[in-house]
Motif scaffolding. Structure first.
Motif, mmCIF file in Angstrom:
data_model
loop_
_atom_site.group_PDB
_atom_site.id
_atom_site.type_symbol
_atom_site.label_atom_id
_atom_site.label_comp_id
_atom_site.label_asym_id
_atom_site.label_seq_id
_atom_site.Cartn_x
_atom_site.Cartn_y
_atom_site.Cartn_z
ATOM 1 N N ALA A 1 43.115 33.141 34.529
ATOM 2 C CA ALA A 1 43.176 34.288 35.433
ATOM 3 C C ALA A 1 42.111 35.310 35.081
ATOM 4 N N MET A 2 41.924 35.559 33.796
ATOM 5 C CA MET A 2 40.903 36.519 33.347
ATOM 6 C C MET A 2 39.506 36.010 33.694
ATOM 7 N N GLU A 3 39.296 34.717 33.506
ATOM 8 C CA GLU A 3 37.980 34.122 33.769
ATOM 9 C C GLU A 3 37.648 34.091 35.250
ATOM 10 N N ASN A 4 38.639 33.762 36.087
ATOM 11 C CA ASN A 4 38.381 33.578 37.517
ATOM 12 C C ASN A 4 38.481 34.851 38.338
ATOM 13 N N PHE B 1 40.570 39.764 35.613
ATOM 14 C CA PHE B 1 41.708 40.561 35.178
ATOM 15 C C PHE B 1 41.596 40.900 33.695
ATOM 16 N N THR B 2 42.219 42.006 33.316
ATOM 17 C CA THR B 2 42.493 42.218 31.904
ATOM 18 C C THR B 2 43.666 41.302 31.535
ATOM 19 N N LYS B 3 43.936 41.176 30.249
ATOM 20 C CA LYS B 3 45.040 40.326 29.816
ATOM 21 C C LYS B 3 46.361 40.816 30.394
ATOM 22 N N GLU B 4 46.556 42.136 30.391
ATOM 23 C CA GLU B 4 47.798 42.709 30.913
ATOM 24 C C GLU B 4 47.912 42.485 32.417
ATOM 25 N N GLU B 5 46.808 42.659 33.144
ATOM 26 C CA GLU B 5 46.808 42.440 34.592
ATOM 27 C C GLU B 5 47.093 40.980 34.920
ATOM 28 N N ALA B 6 46.495 40.080 34.149
ATOM 29 C CA ALA B 6 46.700 38.649 34.383
ATOM 30 C C ALA B 6 48.161 38.272 34.188
ATOM 31 N N LEU B 7 48.760 38.755 33.114
ATOM 32 C CA LEU B 7 50.159 38.443 32.844
ATOM 33 C C LEU B 7 51.064 38.980 33.950
ATOM 34 N N ALA B 8 50.827 40.213 34.378
ATOM 35 C CA ALA B 8 51.651 40.818 35.428
ATOM 36 C C ALA B 8 51.514 40.046 36.738
ATOM 37 N N HIS B 9 50.290 39.652 37.069
ATOM 38 C CA HIS B 9 50.045 38.904 38.312
ATOM 39 C C HIS B 9 50.753 37.552 38.282
ATOM 40 N N ILE B 10 50.645 36.846 37.176
ATOM 41 C CA ILE B 10 51.259 35.530 37.060
ATOM 42 C C ILE B 10 52.778 35.626 37.165
ATOM 43 N N ILE B 11 53.365 36.597 36.484
ATOM 44 C CA ILE B 11 54.814 36.773 36.530
ATOM 45 C C ILE B 11 55.279 37.077 37.949
ATOM 46 N N GLU B 12 54.553 37.950 38.647
ATOM 47 C CA GLU B 12 54.927 38.313 40.016
ATOM 48 C C GLU B 12 54.812 37.116 40.956
ATOM 49 N N MET B 13 53.729 36.344 40.838
ATOM 50 C CA MET B 13 53.556 35.174 41.704
ATOM 51 C C MET B 13 54.616 34.116 41.427
ATOM 52 N N ASP B 14 54.928 33.901 40.163
ATOM 53 C CA ASP B 14 55.965 32.921 39.824
ATOM 54 C C ASP B 14 57.318 33.347 40.391
#
Length: 271
Positions: free
Chosen positions: A121-124, A127-140
């Motif tokens: 997520a950060m690479e593509n 995102f920051t690490k925190e943003e990536a984690l929040a995005h993944i959790i919300e999408m899941d």
């Protein structure tokens, strides 16, 4: 050979695996974006509405669930049409559900740990690490809700899949090799019976698409079955006019040879 669906979590590596499998088998690699576009053109529907039907869960108390289910039927029809030659790898959320009931279907789940997903997520997306984690959790969370509301299944139910590969333990190339070997197993080879089943499923999907496009019949609660082009319709409807409309739609649908009308007027539970 098999029609293949590859499901994965957000930024879980499924796209790369699907592309590698398609290349090895000389299959078409179909994404959610492609099938949404196909359905929008085929049924004259807004792409955003179709896309949201997969990406967004129904609201509180199941609001808009009926509309989402209707839009999902358009996507299923387009996806079955795309897979008629049995040379398709579909990657995109819910593929194993959109094609549920199809013959010689190989359903694959690609899994990866959170560190892997965050890194992608950060690479593509930058995102920051925190943003990536929040995005993944919300999408899941949205995807879990969607699977329950639309299909009545738990996204975490691994019995929905024929095969699972873990990208924390195996490379993308290795995962593709495993999937290709599975696709060549006898259970996933096309037969004449499989071909007929696919054509019948396509007929049912076409009927549903036309029923939904017709405003008076849009939300009818009926069941459709097809066997060698002969369609059986069962269920309860509120009027003879509605019944006639449904039957006529079925009769006029491409591929239908005969319609057996078993529809009732009124609610059978009253009797």
């Amino acid at each position: 050979m098999a029609i293949i669906t590859i499901s994965r979590g957000t930024f879980g590596g499924g796209k790369a695996v699907a592309q590698a499998v398609a290349e090895r088998l000389d299959y078409n690699c179909i994404s959610r974006e492609i099938i949404v576009g196909e359905a929008a053109r085929a049924f004259d529907m807004p792409e955003k509405a179709l896309n949201d039907s997969i990406l967004k869960a129904p609201g509180p108390l199941g609001l808009k669930t009926n509309r989402i289910i209707s839009n999902v039927r358009f996507l299923r029809a387009a996806l079955i049409e795309k897979g008629r030659d049995n040379k398709m790898v579909y990657h995109g959320y819910g593929g194993h559900l959109l094609l549920k009931g199809m013959p010689n279907l190989l359903t694959v789940k690609v899994v990866a740990g959170m560190d892997y997903r965050i890194s992608h997520a950060m690479e593509n997306e930058g995102f920051t690490k925190e943003e990536a984690l929040a995005h993944i959790i919300e999408m899941d969370k949205n995807r879990d809700h969607w699977a329950r509301a639309v299909w009545g299944v738990e996204q975490a139910d691994n019995t929905c899949f024929d095969l699972m590969v873990n990208l924390d333990q195996i490379s993308v190339e290795g995962a593709a090799d495993v999937i290709v070997r599975a696709a060549r197993e006898p259970a996933f080879q096309e037969t004449e019976a499989h071909r007929q089943k696919l054509e019948d499923e396509l007929i049912v999907s076409r009927i549903w698409a036309r029923i939904i496009k017709n405003k008076p019949t849009r939300f009818v609660q009926i069941h459709l079955y097809a066997n060698k082009g002969q369609v059986t319709i069962t269920g309860d409807l509120g009027s003879n006019k509605l019944k006639e409309a449904v039957v006529n739609i079925a009769r006029e649908t491409q591929g239908v040879q005969k319609v057996e009308n078993q529809l009732n007027i009124g609610s059978s539970w009253l009797w």
